[in-house]
Write a protein that holds these residues in place. Structure first.
Motif, PDB file in Angstrom:
ATOM      1  N   PRO A  22       0.835  -1.207   0.000  1.00  0.00           N
ATOM      2  CA  PRO A  22       0.000   0.000   0.000  1.00  0.00           C
ATOM      3  C   PRO A  22       0.867   1.253   0.000  1.00  0.00           C
ATOM      4  CG  PRO A  22      -0.684  -1.540   1.714  1.00  0.00           C
ATOM      5  CD  PRO A  22       0.610  -2.039   1.180  1.00  0.00           C
ATOM      6  N   ARG A  23       0.421   2.256  -0.727  1.00  0.00           N
ATOM      7  CA  ARG A  23       1.120   3.537  -0.739  1.00  0.00           C
ATOM      8  C   ARG A  23       0.728   4.331   0.503  1.00  0.00           C
ATOM      9  NH1 ARG A  23      -0.319   4.310  -7.070  1.00  0.00           N
ATOM     10  NH2 ARG A  23       1.289   2.903  -7.848  1.00  0.00           N
ATOM     11  N   ARG A  24       1.531   5.267   0.850  1.00  0.00           N
ATOM     12  CA  ARG A  24       1.268   6.102   2.029  1.00  0.00           C
ATOM     13  C   ARG A  24      -0.087   6.802   1.882  1.00  0.00           C
ATOM     14  NH1 ARG A  24       4.918   8.903   5.775  1.00  0.00           N
ATOM     15  NH2 ARG A  24       3.757  10.636   6.655  1.00  0.00           N
ATOM     16  N   GLY A  25      -0.993   6.589   2.816  1.00  0.00           N
ATOM     17  CA  GLY A  25      -2.304   7.226   2.810  1.00  0.00           C
ATOM     18  C   GLY A  25      -3.306   6.596   1.869  1.00  0.00           C
ATOM     19  N   GLU A  26      -2.931   5.571   1.120  1.00  0.00           N
ATOM     20  CA  GLU A  26      -3.829   4.940   0.151  1.00  0.00           C
ATOM     21  C   GLU A  26      -4.943   4.191   0.877  1.00  0.00           C
ATOM     22  OE1 GLU A  26      -3.234   2.483  -3.969  1.00  0.00           O
ATOM     23  OE2 GLU A  26      -2.015   1.829  -2.273  1.00  0.00           O
ATOM     24  N   CYS A  27      -6.168   4.341   0.400  1.00  0.00           N
ATOM     25  CA  CYS A  27      -7.300   3.659   1.033  1.00  0.00           C
ATOM     26  C   CYS A  27      -7.385   2.215   0.550  1.00  0.00           C
ATOM     27  CB  CYS A  27      -8.611   4.396   0.753  1.00  0.00           C
ATOM     28  SG  CYS A  27      -9.302   4.137  -0.902  1.00  0.00           S
ATOM     29  N   LEU A  28      -8.151   1.411   1.278  1.00  0.00           N
ATOM     30  CA  LEU A  28      -8.309   0.000   0.953  1.00  0.00           C
ATOM     31  C   LEU A  28      -8.871  -0.202  -0.449  1.00  0.00           C
ATOM     32  CD1 LEU A  28      -8.387  -3.032   1.654  1.00  0.00           C
ATOM     33  CD2 LEU A  28     -10.627  -2.619   2.700  1.00  0.00           C
ATOM     34  N   ALA A  29      -9.912   0.535  -0.823  1.00  0.00           N
ATOM     35  CA  ALA A  29     -10.546   0.344  -2.129  1.00  0.00           C
ATOM     36  C   ALA A  29      -9.595   0.706  -3.270  1.00  0.00           C
ATOM     37  CB  ALA A  29     -11.840   1.150  -2.226  1.00  0.00           C
ATOM     38  N   CYS A  30      -8.873   1.806  -3.155  1.00  0.00           N
ATOM     39  CA  CYS A  30      -7.915   2.187  -4.198  1.00  0.00           C
ATOM     40  C   CYS A  30      -6.786   1.160  -4.282  1.00  0.00           C
ATOM     41  CB  CYS A  30      -7.354   3.586  -3.942  1.00  0.00           C
ATOM     42  SG  CYS A  30      -8.533   4.926  -4.283  1.00  0.00           S
ATOM     43  N   TYR A  31      -6.352   0.665  -3.136  1.00  0.00           N
ATOM     44  CA  TYR A  31      -5.317  -0.372  -3.127  1.00  0.00           C
ATOM     45  C   TYR A  31      -5.818  -1.629  -3.833  1.00  0.00           C
ATOM     46  CZ  TYR A  31      -2.212  -4.011  -1.382  1.00  0.00           C
ATOM     47  OH  TYR A  31      -1.353  -5.080  -1.294  1.00  0.00           O
ATOM     48  N   LEU A  32      -7.030  -2.070  -3.495  1.00  0.00           N
ATOM     49  CA  LEU A  32      -7.572  -3.270  -4.152  1.00  0.00           C
ATOM     50  C   LEU A  32      -7.713  -3.051  -5.646  1.00  0.00           C
ATOM     51  CD1 LEU A  32     -10.304  -4.438  -1.610  1.00  0.00           C
ATOM     52  CD2 LEU A  32      -8.017  -5.395  -1.971  1.00  0.00           C
ATOM     53  N   ASP A  33      -8.183  -1.886  -6.050  1.00  0.00           N
ATOM     54  CA  ASP A  33      -8.327  -1.586  -7.471  1.00  0.00           C
ATOM     55  C   ASP A  33      -6.967  -1.661  -8.173  1.00  0.00           C
ATOM     56  OD1 ASP A  33     -10.065  -0.589  -9.708  1.00  0.00           O
ATOM     57  OD2 ASP A  33      -8.641   1.091  -9.605  1.00  0.00           O
ATOM     58  N   ARG A  34      -5.946  -1.138  -7.535  1.00  0.00           N
ATOM     59  CA  ARG A  34      -4.603  -1.164  -8.115  1.00  0.00           C
ATOM     60  C   ARG A  34      -4.055  -2.594  -8.178  1.00  0.00           C
ATOM     61  NH1 ARG A  34       0.529  -0.227  -5.873  1.00  0.00           N
ATOM     62  NH2 ARG A  34      -0.350   0.271  -3.839  1.00  0.00           N
ATOM     63  N   MET A  35      -4.373  -3.421  -7.185  1.00  0.00           N
ATOM     64  CA  MET A  35      -3.852  -4.783  -7.135  1.00  0.00           C
ATOM     65  C   MET A  35      -4.566  -5.741  -8.084  1.00  0.00           C
ATOM     66  SD  MET A  35      -1.228  -4.867  -5.226  1.00  0.00           S
ATOM     67  CE  MET A  35      -0.883  -3.276  -5.926  1.00  0.00           C
ATOM     68  N   MET A  36      -5.721  -5.346  -8.612  1.00  0.00           N
ATOM     69  CA  MET A  36      -6.454  -6.253  -9.507  1.00  0.00           C
ATOM     70  C   MET A  36      -5.702  -6.553 -10.800  1.00  0.00           C
ATOM     71  SD  MET A  36      -9.106  -7.549  -8.082  1.00  0.00           S
ATOM     72  CE  MET A  36      -7.978  -7.653  -6.693  1.00  0.00           C
ATOM     73  N   VAL A  37      -4.669  -5.771 -11.131  1.00  0.00           N
ATOM     74  CA  VAL A  37      -3.845  -6.125 -12.293  1.00  0.00           C
ATOM     75  C   VAL A  37      -3.126  -7.450 -12.052  1.00  0.00           C
ATOM     76  CG1 VAL A  37      -3.499  -3.723 -12.985  1.00  0.00           C
ATOM     77  CG2 VAL A  37      -1.781  -4.854 -11.577  1.00  0.00           C
ATOM     78  N   HIS A  38      -2.978  -7.838 -10.789  1.00  0.00           N
ATOM     79  CA  HIS A  38      -2.339  -9.102 -10.429  1.00  0.00           C
ATOM     80  C   HIS A  38      -3.370 -10.226 -10.324  1.00  0.00           C
ATOM     81  CE1 HIS A  38       1.305  -6.865  -9.713  1.00  0.00           C
ATOM     82  NE2 HIS A  38       0.660  -6.083  -8.882  1.00  0.00           N
ATOM     83  N   GLY A  39      -4.642  -9.892 -10.485  1.00  0.00           N
ATOM     84  CA  GLY A  39      -5.701 -10.888 -10.445  1.00  0.00           C
ATOM     85  C   GLY A  39      -6.281 -11.081  -9.059  1.00  0.00           C
ATOM     86  N   CYS A  40      -7.398 -11.774  -9.045  1.00  0.00           N
ATOM     87  CA  CYS A  40      -8.087 -12.100  -7.802  1.00  0.00           C
ATOM     88  C   CYS A  40      -7.903 -13.591  -7.555  1.00  0.00           C
ATOM     89  CB  CYS A  40      -9.576 -11.755  -7.906  1.00  0.00           C
ATOM     90  SG  CYS A  40     -10.491 -12.113  -6.388  1.00  0.00           S
ATOM     91  N   SER A  41      -7.525 -13.937  -6.348  1.00  0.00           N
ATOM     92  CA  SER A  41      -7.270 -15.335  -6.006  1.00  0.00           C
ATOM     93  C   SER A  41      -8.521 -16.047  -5.502  1.00  0.00           C
ATOM     94  CB  SER A  41      -6.179 -15.408  -4.933  1.00  0.00           C
ATOM     95  OG  SER A  41      -6.623 -14.768  -3.750  1.00  0.00           O
ATOM     96  N   GLY A  42      -9.655 -15.325  -5.469  1.00  0.00           N
ATOM     97  CA  GLY A  42     -10.881 -15.925  -4.942  1.00  0.00           C
ATOM     98  C   GLY A  42     -10.976 -15.825  -3.435  1.00  0.00           C
ATOM     99  N   GLU A  43     -10.087 -15.051  -2.845  1.00  0.00           N
ATOM    100  CA  GLU A  43     -10.121 -14.801  -1.398  1.00  0.00           C
ATOM    101  C   GLU A  43      -9.729 -13.348  -1.157  1.00  0.00           C
ATOM    102  OE1 GLU A  43      -7.372 -17.749  -0.024  1.00  0.00           O
ATOM    103  OE2 GLU A  43      -5.647 -16.485  -0.437  1.00  0.00           O
TER     104      GLU A  43
END
Length: 128
Positions: A22-43
């Motif tokens: 996570p980047r400094r001050g980044e919210c959970l939703a923005c972090y998840l949106d950014r991480m979706m380029v790596h795919g969702c593992s189903g968990e």
């Protein structure tokens, strides 16, 4: 030779942390949106990582996300939080998200780019 391998492995670990942390001050939703380029593992793999690194005291995060229909990382972005721009323009193409508006340290709440979706009330429903 072992020292070169160890150095490369250490550099790859550091790079992995820099790319997926996570980047400094980044919210959970923005972090998840950014991480979706790596795919969702189903968990809630990325949500757990965020919690562990940013908000370790948020022990009920998984239960709270599940109560909003977020049983995995991508479901959090489909069922729990939606971009606020999609509320303003229902039926429009997915909006380009602006930069994360930031949250206080230790928070698992979304920033002002997102709004909570209330299950059972349709795709767009509630603005803050």
């Amino acid at each position: 030779m072992d020292s070169i391998v160890a150095a490369v492995e250490a550099e790859l670990r550091d790079l992995s942390v820099a790319l997926t942390g996570p980047r400094r001050g980044e919210c959970l939703a923005c972090y998840l949106d950014r991480m979706m380029v790596h795919g969702c593992s189903g968990e809630l793999r990325w949500a757990r990582r965020y919690r562990d690194l940013v908000a370790p005291r948020a022990t009920s995060l998984e239960r709270r996300l599940a109560a909003m229909g977020g049983y995995c990382d991508c479901e959090v972005l489909m069922n729990a939080y939606v971009p606020l721009a999609s509320v303003a323009e229902p039926g429009a193409a997915p909006p380009e998200l602006g930069p994360c508006r930031g949250v206080r340290a230790g928070s698992t709440q979304p920033c002002l780019v997102w709004t909570r979706r209330i299950l059972g009330y349709g795709w767009y429903d509630v603005a803050r």
